[in-house]
Design a protein around this motif. Structure first.
Motif, PDB file in Angstrom:
ATOM      1  N   HIS A  45       0.759  -9.454  -9.172  1.00 20.41           N
ATOM      2  CA  HIS A  45      -0.048 -10.496  -8.535  1.00 20.41           C
ATOM      3  C   HIS A  45      -1.232  -9.865  -7.830  1.00 20.41           C
ATOM      4  O   HIS A  45      -1.349  -8.638  -7.768  1.00 20.41           O
ATOM      5  N   HIS A  49      -2.318  -9.626  -4.681  1.00 16.77           N
ATOM      6  CA  HIS A  49      -2.336  -9.028  -3.343  1.00 16.77           C
ATOM      7  C   HIS A  49      -2.684  -7.543  -3.433  1.00 16.77           C
ATOM      8  O   HIS A  49      -2.277  -6.847  -4.374  1.00 16.77           O
ATOM      9  N   ASP A  64       6.654  -9.849  -5.974  1.00 22.85           N
ATOM     10  CA  ASP A  64       6.993 -10.391  -4.651  1.00 22.85           C
ATOM     11  C   ASP A  64       7.480 -11.812  -4.854  1.00 22.85           C
ATOM     12  O   ASP A  64       6.781 -12.631  -5.467  1.00 22.85           O
ATOM     13  N   HIS A 119       5.182 -16.978  -4.724  1.00 18.24           N
ATOM     14  CA  HIS A 119       4.458 -16.128  -3.784  1.00 18.24           C
ATOM     15  C   HIS A 119       2.994 -16.548  -3.787  1.00 18.24           C
ATOM     16  O   HIS A 119       2.666 -17.614  -4.309  1.00 18.24           O
TER      17      HIS A 119
HETATM   18 NI    NI Z   1       2.374  -9.991  -2.288  1.00 23.75          NI
END
Ligand code: NI
Ligand code: MN
Length: 229
Positions: free
Chosen positions: A48, A50, A143, A108
């Motif tokens: 992802h 992040h 996550d 998430h």
């Molecule tokens: Ni994350």
């Protein structure tokens, strides 16, 4: 194959011929034992957007020529920079030279600051991956919280190993990760995404005891340590 835990969510899967790096957050990671300039790989999977997952992916891909595997938005972002990128989405799988990668659900966020703490760029939906390499299914959850569809992931892809976040606050903590083990039924479970910062400080041995009770063999890897599958 050999799987090395490079700390946080970053693992390196090595077969005789290929090296697949997942979530290469090394620069700025207080637990990292290798630096981004010395990692070699031919594929990089990103769960992802992040920053603690995208990490050094762009720099490593630029230096090594590795292909980035990620959701459509992340793949398009890196593809627009001239890097090799393969976009996919939940439920989809693709046969790569190292084996198969299937993108699966994760619950998430996925915004990307590019390391500037700036306004977040939209980077699509978060994901996990099931990699099938040398006939073995390996799940990297990314996550996420625990979710009931994990049972389906384990049923469709009997898991040799599951890499699950246990650090709490941003992801599953030990209680939820134990439930994840019960749903996924992996042979081995490796805790990830913990102790990088105070906010996600937990005792991996406490998880290991719970995971063993739940029927999986826990493998707690110190940063830099490896597992043979
Ligand atoms: Ni994350
Ligand atoms: Mn994270």
């Amino acid at each position: 194959m050999k799987i090395t835990y490079l700390s946080h969510s970053c693992i390196l899967i090595e077969t005789g011929e290929h090296r697949l790096l997942v979530d290469p957050f090394l620069t700025g990671n207080p637990l990292a034992t290798v630096d981004a300039a010395s990692v070699d790989c031919d594929y990089i999977a990103i769960t992802h957007g992040h920053d603690d997952h995208v990490g050094d992916a762009g720099d490593i891909a630029r230096r090594t020529g590795a292909t980035i595997i990620a959701n459509y938005e992340i793949a398009t972002y890196f593809g627009s920079q001239g890097l090799k990128a393969h976009g996919m989405y939940h439920g989809g799988k693709w046969q790569f030279p190292f084996g198969t990668a299937k993108m699966v659900l994760a619950h998430h966020g996925s915004g990307y600051s590019g390391g500037n703490e700036g306004p977040l760029r939209y980077m699509g939906s978060p994901a996990g991956f099931v990699f099938t390499i040398e006939g073995k299914n390996i799940y990297h959850a990314g996550d996420t919280c625990v979710f009931l569809e994990m049972e389906l992931i384990g049923r469709m892809h009997p898991l040799e190993a599951a890499f699950l976040p246990i650090g709490d606050n941003f992801t599953m903590g030990i209680d939820e990760a134990t439930e994840a083990v019960k749903l996924l039924k992996p042979r081995k479970v490796v805790p990830i995404h913990y102790n990088t910062w105070e906010l996600i400080a937990v005792d991996p041995q406490a998880f290991a005891a719970r995971a063993r009770e739940a029927g999986a063999e826990p493998v707690v890897l110190a940063p830099g340590a490896s597992l043979e599958l």
